[in-house]
Write a protein that holds these residues in place. Structure first.
Motif, PDB file in Angstrom:
ATOM      1  N   ARG A 184       0.807  -1.267  -0.154  1.00 43.19           N
ATOM      2  CA  ARG A 184      -0.021  -0.182   0.062  1.00 43.19           C
ATOM      3  C   ARG A 184       0.917   1.347   0.055  1.00 43.19           C
ATOM      4  O   ARG A 184       2.050   1.382   0.331  1.00 43.19           O
ATOM      5  CB  ARG A 184      -1.062   0.033   1.164  1.00 43.19           C
ATOM      6  CG  ARG A 184      -2.168  -0.813   1.160  1.00 43.19           C
ATOM      7  CD  ARG A 184      -3.030  -0.703   2.404  1.00 43.19           C
ATOM      8  NE  ARG A 184      -4.345  -1.426   1.974  1.00 43.19           N
ATOM      9  CZ  ARG A 184      -5.496  -0.876   1.684  1.00 43.19           C
ATOM     10  NH1 ARG A 184      -5.202   0.504   1.280  1.00 43.19           N
ATOM     11  NH2 ARG A 184      -6.373  -1.505   1.110  1.00 43.19           N
ATOM     12  N   LEU A 185       0.321   2.327  -0.391  1.00 35.72           N
ATOM     13  CA  LEU A 185       0.878   3.561  -0.463  1.00 35.72           C
ATOM     14  C   LEU A 185       0.307   4.376   0.850  1.00 35.72           C
ATOM     15  O   LEU A 185      -1.058   4.368   0.943  1.00 35.72           O
ATOM     16  CB  LEU A 185       0.923   4.191  -1.641  1.00 35.72           C
ATOM     17  CG  LEU A 185       1.498   3.842  -2.946  1.00 35.72           C
ATOM     18  CD1 LEU A 185       1.220   4.383  -4.032  1.00 35.72           C
ATOM     19  CD2 LEU A 185       3.053   3.544  -2.829  1.00 35.72           C
ATOM     20  N   SER A 186       1.118   5.189   1.468  1.00 40.23           N
ATOM     21  CA  SER A 186       0.389   6.077   2.603  1.00 40.23           C
ATOM     22  C   SER A 186       1.348   7.151   2.604  1.00 40.23           C
ATOM     23  O   SER A 186       2.036   7.299   2.307  1.00 40.23           O
ATOM     24  CB  SER A 186       0.791   5.164   3.944  1.00 40.23           C
ATOM     25  OG  SER A 186       0.381   5.857   5.072  1.00 40.23           O
ATOM     26  N   ASP A 187       0.900   8.303   3.287  1.00 40.65           N
ATOM     27  CA  ASP A 187       1.136   9.668   3.575  1.00 40.65           C
ATOM     28  C   ASP A 187       2.042   9.454   4.568  1.00 40.65           C
ATOM     29  O   ASP A 187       2.820  10.339   4.822  1.00 40.65           O
ATOM     30  CB  ASP A 187      -0.006  10.750   3.495  1.00 40.65           C
ATOM     31  CG  ASP A 187      -0.774  10.737   2.254  1.00 40.65           C
ATOM     32  OD1 ASP A 187       0.077  10.495   1.077  1.00 40.65           O
ATOM     33  OD2 ASP A 187      -1.924  11.079   2.279  1.00 40.65           O
ATOM     34  N   THR A 188       1.841   8.817   5.645  1.00 40.65           N
ATOM     35  CA  THR A 188       2.531   8.614   6.992  1.00 40.65           C
ATOM     36  C   THR A 188       2.992   7.319   7.160  1.00 40.65           C
ATOM     37  O   THR A 188       2.884   6.361   6.479  1.00 40.65           O
ATOM     38  CB  THR A 188       1.271   9.005   8.022  1.00 40.65           C
ATOM     39  OG1 THR A 188       0.526   8.039   8.001  1.00 40.65           O
ATOM     40  CG2 THR A 188       0.759  10.360   7.892  1.00 40.65           C
TER      41      THR A 188
END
Length: 485
Positions: A103-107
């Protein structure tokens, strides 16, 4: 008192099997430890490599150079994962949706209170660096599936996944990578395989097979060795008790054992022949000596001096008794007659009555009724010798029959001077007497205790002499015929 438990067997078969079993267990324990450590190392390597593969191959979900924004990822991925879970509820072999793995995440994926795994971070950094990935920040941690926020969000929309999570007890390895020049994080999740999931059953099966095969073969080989040895032991015990050789023992087993049995047969035959020759020789000596002694006894009747005639007759009687004792000592144990079960208290009482009829101060204490298989004639003779010895040196005798542990004891005690401690062992040897003169009235021929010892040994027991309580043996002597019960 309870008998002690013997952990180490006495037999060769038992000792060898137990020693082999313990050695095999030790070897298998060491092998299990080494294999488990090797499996753990392979497991850790595979886990870190899987994490690296998730991060490196995650570009198919979103290019690392142009990662999806956090808003786009949160908008697109849950619906896609939920749809994929509905299409294939079992997901992949891990039991989770395929899209869940990357997954891609900002945090950062590290939750408050979680501990970073420094060792795995260092190993993963080396792998990613070799692939040319520039790392700005890398985090690795472990968490249970139920505490993972992404899984909880997926489970809220997929009932089957929620059920799966409730039964799942494997931890997740969560890795987060932020590349140089990128604002977002790439997050991978890998289920951690159970420790020893494959090694332990394999080791247990291997140990079971080794035990069955090795111990079975060893038992067969040892039985081929120990059976002839057991027969040889029993044959030796019978021969030592009777002194009469029987049919040769069949030579069987390995060559070493069969050669030993053949040598024993030859030795037994030779010893038997020597004993037969001894019996013939002693019989001839007894006949050749008793005949002239009887003639002398007749001739001394012509001696006119009564005192001189009495002394000569006494000397002849001493010679005859000594000769009889020597012949009896030589014949002890040379009998084919089996022992008879007798009540030993009654046997001892009959011996005591013989002395009482002669007016001797002999008494018998009441005791338990004990029976054992014995050679009655020889046992009576041994007991008579002990009583006569007590009368000669102590002036009286007390006889008792009792049981001590695994032994039946025929005990004769007197109130005489006893025997010095350093001479007790010597008193059991032939022609050794407590009184140094050669007068039979005071010292005897020195064969009484030797005959009693031979009788005890014929029955598998022993003659034990000990001074009764008292300084220097002043309490008297205690003589015991100790027979196995």
């Amino acid at each position: 008192m309870r008998p002690s438990v013997r952990l180490w067997p006495r037999s060769l078969l038992g000792q060898t099997l137990l020693a082999t079993a313990l050695a095999l267990l030790a070897a298998q324990a060491i092998s299990t430890l080494l294999l488990f450590r090797a499996a753990e190392e392979r497991r850790e390597t595979a886990l870190v490599n899987a994490a690296a593969f998730r991060l490196i191959g995650g570009a198919q979900f979103g290019s690392p150079d142009r990662p999806l924004s956090g808003e786009q990822a949160s908008r697109e991925r849950p619906d896609r994962d939920r749809d994929r879970w509905r299409e294939n509820p079992r997901g992949n072999r891990s039991g989770f949706p395929r899209r869940f793995g990357y997954r891609l995440s900002d945090t950062s994926p590290l939750l408050p209170g979680e501990i970073r795994d420094a060792a795995r971070e260092a190993e993963l950094s080396e792998i990613l660096a070799r692939q040319g990935i520039e790392i700005a920040e890398l985090v690795v941690t472990e968490r249970m599936p139920g505490s993972d926020p992404v899984l909880r969000d997926l489970a809220a929309r997929a009932p089957r996944l929620r059920t799966r999570l409730a039964a799942e007890d494997r931890a997740l390895l969560v890795v987060g990578l932020r590349r140089e020049g990128a604002d977002g994080w790439e997050v991978g999740r890998i289920p951690i395989r159970e420790r020893g999931a494959r090694v332990v059953p394999a080791i247990l099966l291997q140990t079971l097979v080794l035990f069955v095969v090795l111990m079975g073969l060893l038992w067969l080989v040892l039985r081929r060795i120990t059976r002839p040895l057991a027969d040889l032991r029993e044959r030796t015990a019978r021969f030592s008790a009777s002194g009469t050789p029987s049919e040769p023992l069949a030579a069987r087993g390995p060559s070493d054992i069969s050669s030993l049995i053949a040598a024993h047969n030859a030795m037994e035959a030779r010893i038997g022949a020597m004993l037969d020759e001894k019996d013939v020789m002693l019989g001839a000596i007894g006949h050749d000596l008793k005949t002239p002694l009887a003639a002398l006894r007749v001739r001394i009747e012509a001696v006119g001096d009564e005192d001189q005639r009495e002394r000569m007759a006494t000397t002849i009687e001493e010679l005859v008794r000594t000769l009889d004792e020597i012949l009896e000592l030589a014949r002890i144990g040379r009998t084919d007659a089996p022992p008879e079960r007798a009540e030993l208290s009654a046997l001892a009482a009959s011996v005591v009555e013989e002395f009482e009829d002669m007016g001797e101060p002999v008494a018998m204490e009441d005791g338990p009724r004990l029976s054992a298989p014995v050679h009655i004639t020889w046992l009576k003779r041994g007991l008579r010798n002990l009583v006569a010895n007590a009368l000669r040196y102590g002036g009286g005798a007390e006889v008792s029959v009792l049981r001590e542990g695994e032994a039946i004891v025929l005990r004769v005690e007197d109130a005489g001077p006893g025997i010095p401690e350093d001479r007790i062992a010597a008193m059991l040897e032939p022609f050794v007497r407590g009184e140094t003169s050669r007068n039979r009235e005071t010292g005897g021929a020195g064969l009484g205790l030797t005959l009693a010892r031979a009788v005890a040994e014929q029955h598998g027991g022993a003659l034990v002499l000990a001074n009764r309580p008292g300084s220097g043996g002043s309490g008297g002597l205690r003589a015991e015929l100790r027979l196995p019960a």
